[in-house]
Design a protein around this motif. Sequence first.
Motif, short mmCIF file in Angstrom:
data_model
loop_
_atom_site.label_atom_id
_atom_site.label_comp_id
_atom_site.label_asym_id
_atom_site.label_seq_id
_atom_site.Cartn_x
_atom_site.Cartn_y
_atom_site.Cartn_z
N THR A 158 0.83 -1.20 0.00
CA THR A 158 0.00 0.00 0.00
C THR A 158 0.86 1.25 0.00
OG1 THR A 158 -1.81 -1.11 1.15
CG2 THR A 158 -1.77 1.30 1.25
N ARG A 159 0.51 2.17 -0.88
CA ARG A 159 1.21 3.45 -0.97
C ARG A 159 0.23 4.55 -0.58
NH1 ARG A 159 4.99 6.51 -4.13
NH2 ARG A 159 4.67 8.66 -3.43
N ARG A 160 0.64 5.40 0.35
CA ARG A 160 -0.19 6.54 0.75
C ARG A 160 0.00 7.68 -0.24
NH1 ARG A 160 -2.49 8.66 5.49
NH2 ARG A 160 -3.76 10.43 4.82
N LEU A 161 -1.10 8.20 -0.77
CA LEU A 161 -1.04 9.29 -1.73
C LEU A 161 -1.19 10.63 -1.02
CD1 LEU A 161 -3.48 7.86 -4.45
CD2 LEU A 161 -1.01 7.55 -4.30
N THR A 162 -0.66 11.67 -1.64
CA THR A 162 -0.96 13.01 -1.15
C THR A 162 -2.41 13.34 -1.51
OG1 THR A 162 -0.33 14.18 -3.17
CG2 THR A 162 1.43 13.68 -1.59
N LEU A 163 -2.94 14.39 -0.90
CA LEU A 163 -4.32 14.76 -1.18
C LEU A 163 -4.51 15.09 -2.66
CD1 LEU A 163 -7.17 15.38 -0.22
CD2 LEU A 163 -6.41 17.69 0.37
N LYS A 164 -3.59 15.85 -3.24
CA LYS A 164 -3.72 16.21 -4.65
C LYS A 164 -3.58 14.99 -5.56
CE LYS A 164 -2.56 21.15 -4.63
NZ LYS A 164 -2.57 21.39 -3.19
N GLU A 165 -2.63 14.10 -5.25
CA GLU A 165 -2.50 12.87 -6.04
C GLU A 165 -3.80 12.08 -6.02
OE1 GLU A 165 2.28 11.90 -5.40
OE2 GLU A 165 0.76 11.03 -4.07
N SER A 166 -4.39 11.96 -4.84
CA SER A 166 -5.62 11.19 -4.70
C SER A 166 -6.77 11.82 -5.47
CB SER A 166 -5.99 11.08 -3.21
OG SER A 166 -7.16 10.30 -3.04
N ARG A 167 -6.88 13.13 -5.43
CA ARG A 167 -7.99 13.80 -6.11
C ARG A 167 -7.83 13.73 -7.63
NH1 ARG A 167 -8.95 19.43 -3.43
NH2 ARG A 167 -10.63 19.45 -4.95
N ILE A 168 -6.60 13.86 -8.11
CA ILE A 168 -6.36 13.72 -9.55
C ILE A 168 -6.66 12.29 -9.99
CG2 ILE A 168 -4.61 13.78 -11.37
CD1 ILE A 168 -3.23 16.03 -9.71
N MET A 169 -6.18 11.32 -9.21
CA MET A 169 -6.43 9.92 -9.52
C MET A 169 -7.93 9.64 -9.58
SD MET A 169 -4.97 6.86 -9.97
CE MET A 169 -3.45 6.69 -9.06
N GLN A 170 -8.68 10.17 -8.62
CA GLN A 170 -10.11 9.90 -8.60
C GLN A 170 -10.80 10.47 -9.84
OE1 GLN A 170 -12.12 10.93 -4.96
NE2 GLN A 170 -13.86 9.63 -5.49
N LEU A 172 -9.48 10.84 -12.80
CA LEU A 172 -9.13 9.97 -13.93
C LEU A 172 -9.91 8.66 -13.89
CD1 LEU A 172 -5.26 10.52 -13.94
CD2 LEU A 172 -6.88 11.41 -15.63
N VAL A 173 -10.02 8.08 -12.69
CA VAL A 173 -10.73 6.81 -12.54
C VAL A 173 -12.22 6.98 -12.82
CG1 VAL A 173 -11.39 5.01 -10.90
CG2 VAL A 173 -9.05 5.88 -10.92
N ASN A 174 -12.80 8.05 -12.29
CA ASN A 174 -14.24 8.28 -12.49
C ASN A 174 -14.59 8.48 -13.97
OD1 ASN A 174 -14.69 8.06 -9.77
ND2 ASN A 174 -14.83 10.26 -9.39
N ALA A 175 -13.63 9.00 -14.73
CA ALA A 175 -13.89 9.21 -16.16
C ALA A 175 -13.89 7.90 -16.93
CB ALA A 175 -12.84 10.15 -16.75
N ASN A 178 -12.45 7.88 -20.44
CA ASN A 178 -12.82 9.10 -21.16
C ASN A 178 -11.87 10.25 -20.81
OD1 ASN A 178 -15.20 8.03 -22.47
ND2 ASN A 178 -16.15 8.03 -20.44
N LEU A 179 -11.91 11.27 -21.62
CA LEU A 179 -11.02 12.41 -21.44
C LEU A 179 -11.39 13.23 -20.21
CD1 LEU A 179 -8.79 14.34 -22.68
CD2 LEU A 179 -10.70 15.53 -23.77
N VAL A 180 -10.37 13.59 -19.43
CA VAL A 180 -10.52 14.59 -18.37
C VAL A 180 -9.63 15.77 -18.75
CG1 VAL A 180 -10.33 15.10 -15.91
CG2 VAL A 180 -10.81 12.76 -16.66
N THR A 181 -10.19 16.94 -18.86
CA THR A 181 -9.41 18.08 -19.34
C THR A 181 -8.49 18.62 -18.26
OG1 THR A 181 -11.02 19.78 -18.68
CG2 THR A 181 -11.32 18.74 -20.86
N ARG A 182 -7.40 19.22 -18.70
CA ARG A 182 -6.46 19.86 -17.77
C ARG A 182 -7.18 20.96 -16.98
NH1 ARG A 182 -1.02 19.55 -18.45
NH2 ARG A 182 -0.72 21.77 -18.02
N GLU A 183 -8.01 21.72 -17.68
CA GLU A 183 -8.73 22.81 -17.02
C GLU A 183 -9.59 22.29 -15.88
OE1 GLU A 183 -10.24 26.91 -16.88
OE2 GLU A 183 -8.55 26.02 -17.94
N GLU A 184 -10.31 21.20 -16.13
CA GLU A 184 -11.19 20.62 -15.11
C GLU A 184 -10.39 20.17 -13.89
OE1 GLU A 184 -14.15 16.74 -14.58
OE2 GLU A 184 -13.46 17.34 -16.58
N ILE A 185 -9.26 19.51 -14.12
CA ILE A 185 -8.44 19.03 -13.01
C ILE A 185 -7.89 20.21 -12.21
CG2 ILE A 185 -6.33 17.80 -12.36
CD1 ILE A 185 -6.75 16.04 -14.85
#
Length: 237
Positions: A158-170, A172-175, A178-185
């Motif tokens: 198990t690797r602990r993610l930073t808050l920003k890593e986790s939110r970006i990952m989520q 991408l996964v939720n998409a 599909n495309l997730v735009t840079r602006e949206e992230i």
Amino acid sequence: MNNSQNTRILLIEDDINLGFLLVDFLEANGFEVKLYRDGLSALNGFRLSRFDFCIIDLMLPKIDGFTLVEKIKEIDRDIPVIILSARSMKEDKIKGFCLGIDDYITKPFDEEELLYRIRAIINRTAPRNEATVNNTTLEIGKFIFDPVNQQLTINKTTRRLTLKESRIMQKLVNASGNLVTREEIMIDVWGESDYYTGRSLDVFISRIRSLLKSDPYLKITTIPTVGYILEKIEQNN
């Protein structure tokens, strides 16, 4: 779990010195804080990003605190709000509570008291927050991703993610392919979209790619200047 973990606070304070002091204090206690100095910018930021808690001054440029509370509650009527103001009139306090705020603190105030009031409100509203995070462990190829606890697991490691890593990952996964735009992230994770935020995003995407290398059938495809797609590569039989 500390009840400040993962809590993102929208702070609106036009006194820049007090604002920076509060940001430092709250971040030192585990919160993520976005500071705005006027009501209009804060409202735009709230519309474009995700926040869990608001701390609002009353005497603000462009949009006053009461109007801001009203507009924020129109968007999310359940979000906790504390008014932090030098105005101590009973009428102001009554008006705030009629608008649905959770607490009214007058300046000058004690930072520790503010902290415990925030935590008490989070504890009271925990059922609302917990209802949104049930069943949030997600499978991504060979990985198990837990966005609530910010963890990425593969082969019992198990690797602990930073808050920003986790939110970006989520995002991408939720998409899901599909495309997730840079602006949206950028707007969702940083609350703003500019050149420097874009460079920070590049660094975080590189980190996430490194984390996913353990599964050769997962990749993040970059659409230049547009965004990213988290893809599963078909395995040949």
